[in-house]
Design a protein around this motif. Structure first.
Motif, PDB file in Angstrom:
ATOM      1  N   LYS A   2      36.041  40.887  26.502  1.00 36.94           N
ATOM      2  CA  LYS A   2      36.086  40.009  27.667  1.00 36.94           C
ATOM      3  C   LYS A   2      35.278  40.622  28.804  1.00 36.94           C
ATOM      4  N   LEU A   3      34.700  39.762  29.638  1.00 36.09           N
ATOM      5  CA  LEU A   3      33.930  40.217  30.793  1.00 36.09           C
ATOM      6  C   LEU A   3      34.811  40.173  32.036  1.00 36.09           C
ATOM      7  N   GLY A   4      34.852  41.291  32.758  1.00 34.92           N
ATOM      8  CA  GLY A   4      35.604  41.359  34.002  1.00 34.92           C
ATOM      9  C   GLY A   4      34.800  42.062  35.070  1.00 34.92           C
ATOM     10  N   PHE A   5      35.447  42.315  36.213  1.00 38.20           N
ATOM     11  CA  PHE A   5      34.797  43.140  37.239  1.00 38.20           C
ATOM     12  C   PHE A   5      35.859  43.905  38.033  1.00 38.20           C
ATOM     13  N   LEU A   6      35.411  45.035  38.600  1.00 38.00           N
ATOM     14  CA  LEU A   6      36.247  45.865  39.445  1.00 38.00           C
ATOM     15  C   LEU A   6      36.290  45.252  40.836  1.00 38.00           C
ATOM     16  N   THR A   7      37.480  45.009  41.357  1.00 39.18           N
ATOM     17  CA  THR A   7      37.617  44.263  42.603  1.00 39.18           C
ATOM     18  C   THR A   7      37.190  45.045  43.839  1.00 39.18           C
ATOM     19  N   LEU A  30      40.102  41.167  35.361  1.00 45.18           N
ATOM     20  CA  LEU A  30      39.926  41.918  36.601  1.00 45.18           C
ATOM     21  C   LEU A  30      40.408  43.347  36.404  1.00 45.18           C
ATOM     22  N   GLU A  31      39.614  44.282  36.883  1.00 38.42           N
ATOM     23  CA  GLU A  31      40.028  45.679  37.030  1.00 38.42           C
ATOM     24  C   GLU A  31      40.421  45.813  38.499  1.00 38.42           C
ATOM     25  N   VAL A  32      41.696  45.951  38.761  1.00 40.38           N
ATOM     26  CA  VAL A  32      42.212  45.777  40.116  1.00 40.38           C
ATOM     27  C   VAL A  32      42.267  47.116  40.866  1.00 40.38           C
ATOM     28  N   ALA A  33      41.621  47.145  42.028  1.00 36.23           N
ATOM     29  CA  ALA A  33      41.605  48.339  42.868  1.00 36.23           C
ATOM     30  C   ALA A  33      42.996  48.628  43.402  1.00 36.23           C
ATOM     31  N   ALA A  34      43.429  49.890  43.303  1.00 37.11           N
ATOM     32  CA  ALA A  34      44.783  50.269  43.706  1.00 37.11           C
ATOM     33  C   ALA A  34      44.789  51.578  44.490  1.00 37.11           C
ATOM     34  N   TRP A  35      43.743  51.814  45.286  1.00 38.32           N
ATOM     35  CA  TRP A  35      43.748  52.976  46.170  1.00 38.32           C
ATOM     36  C   TRP A  35      44.796  52.788  47.261  1.00 38.32           C
TER      37      TRP A  35
END
Length: 306
Positions: A2-7, A30-35
């Motif tokens: 699957k194609l996703g992207f880093l938010t 989605l690769e979800v940012a969690a900083w």
């Protein structure tokens, strides 16, 4: 695949808007940012508050993604677990544990981070330090059904002389980190400027790739001849500007995506290929960033089976 992207490329756009845009523009993950929300490093964002996520909040996130037909591929918290400041190192490790807890709650199979480095110590000293630290982290993740994946980013800006600041930049180091229970978040762009063939390097290790990122790179051989591999030495006001290469969205650089996707397919990888958008040309505002994501999708989507 699957194609996703880093938010992280759209830090000011709320997750509900990102999910709707992704689904409307042909993305499936989605690769979800969690900083942590208090962070101020570039290319970071806080689209999921791992430190405060509870079961109800996790169910809301899962419902949001399900509504748009999206997969959550990973929680992204790329920081330095070997930071030289003991207090900062402790904060990094504490947040990594919270990200693992959040991943287990929300159903993310992986949490992405770095090995990192203490720049004042040798590689051997850092590896010995990591061998004491990471087994506890990978054990904690494994008990919760989560894999810790390490991006092979060089993080040259973390070292005062532009040398590798993240000890995961070569297949030799991948084999070492696999022995600690870590997995690879494979990004071909970093290998290109290191002088490593990204397809040949990937082929023996596809079974250890638990997540993959898609970022391209554009190099300037004439500038490399002037500065050498580590980049600018005399005048380098920006520690991340080597002076002879820059990241691009897939399709505008030198990575052979046809061969790379074929290698992932042949090796049995059926996870997410997540666009990590750090292209300085297609950035600066929301419209340009979204256009960069569109360029990446038009490049990669035709190569993905299914």
């Amino acid at each position: 695949m699957k194609l996703g992207f880093l938010t992280a490329c759209l830090p000011d756009v709320p997750l509900p808007e990102l999910a709707a845009w992704a689904a409307d523009h042909g993305y499936r993950a989605l690769e979800v940012a969690a900083w942590p929300a208090t962070g101020d490093r570039p290319f970071t964002a806080s689209h999921l508050a791992a430190e405060s996520l509870d079961r109800a909040g996790a169910e809301q996130v899962a419902a949001l993604l399900d509504q748009h037909g999206l997969t959550l591929s990973s929680l992204a918290y790329y920081d330095n677990p070997l930071h030289p400041d003991p207090e900062e190192r402790a904060r990094v490790h504490a947040h990594l544990h919270r990200c693992i807890d959040a991943a287990a709650l929300v159903g993310s199979p992986t949490v992405g981070t770095f090995v990192g480095r203490h720049p004042g110590r040798t590689v051997a000293e850092n590896l010995a330090d990591a061998e004491r630290i990471f087994p506890e982290l990978t054990g904690y993740a494994g008990e919760r059904g989560v894999k810790v994946v390490i991006e092979n980013c060089v993080m040259e800006g973390w070292h005062p002389d532009g040398y590798p600041g993240n000890l995961a930049y070569s297949p030799e180091l991948w084999e070492w980190m696999f022995s600690l229970g870590l997995y690879l978040n494979y990004d071909p762009s970093h290998l290109v400027w290191m002088g490593i063939d990204p397809v040949a390097a990937l082929r023996p290790y596809v079974d250890k790739v638990a997540h993959a990122q898609a970022k391209d790179i554009q190099t300037d051989p004439a500038a490399r001849t002037r500065y050498g591999w580590p980049g600018r030495a005399v005048t380098r006001p920006d520690p991340w500007d080597t002076g002879w290469w820059r990241y691009r969205v897939p399709g505008l650089g030198e990575v052979d995506w046809r061969r790379l996707v074929d290698t992932l397919d042949e090796g049995g990888y059926d996870g997410v290929l997540s666009v990590e958008h750090e292209d300085p040309v297609w950035s600066g505002d929301r419209h340009r960033t979204e256009t960069g994501l569109e360029i990446a999708r038009r490049t990669l989507a035709p190569l993905l089976a299914g």
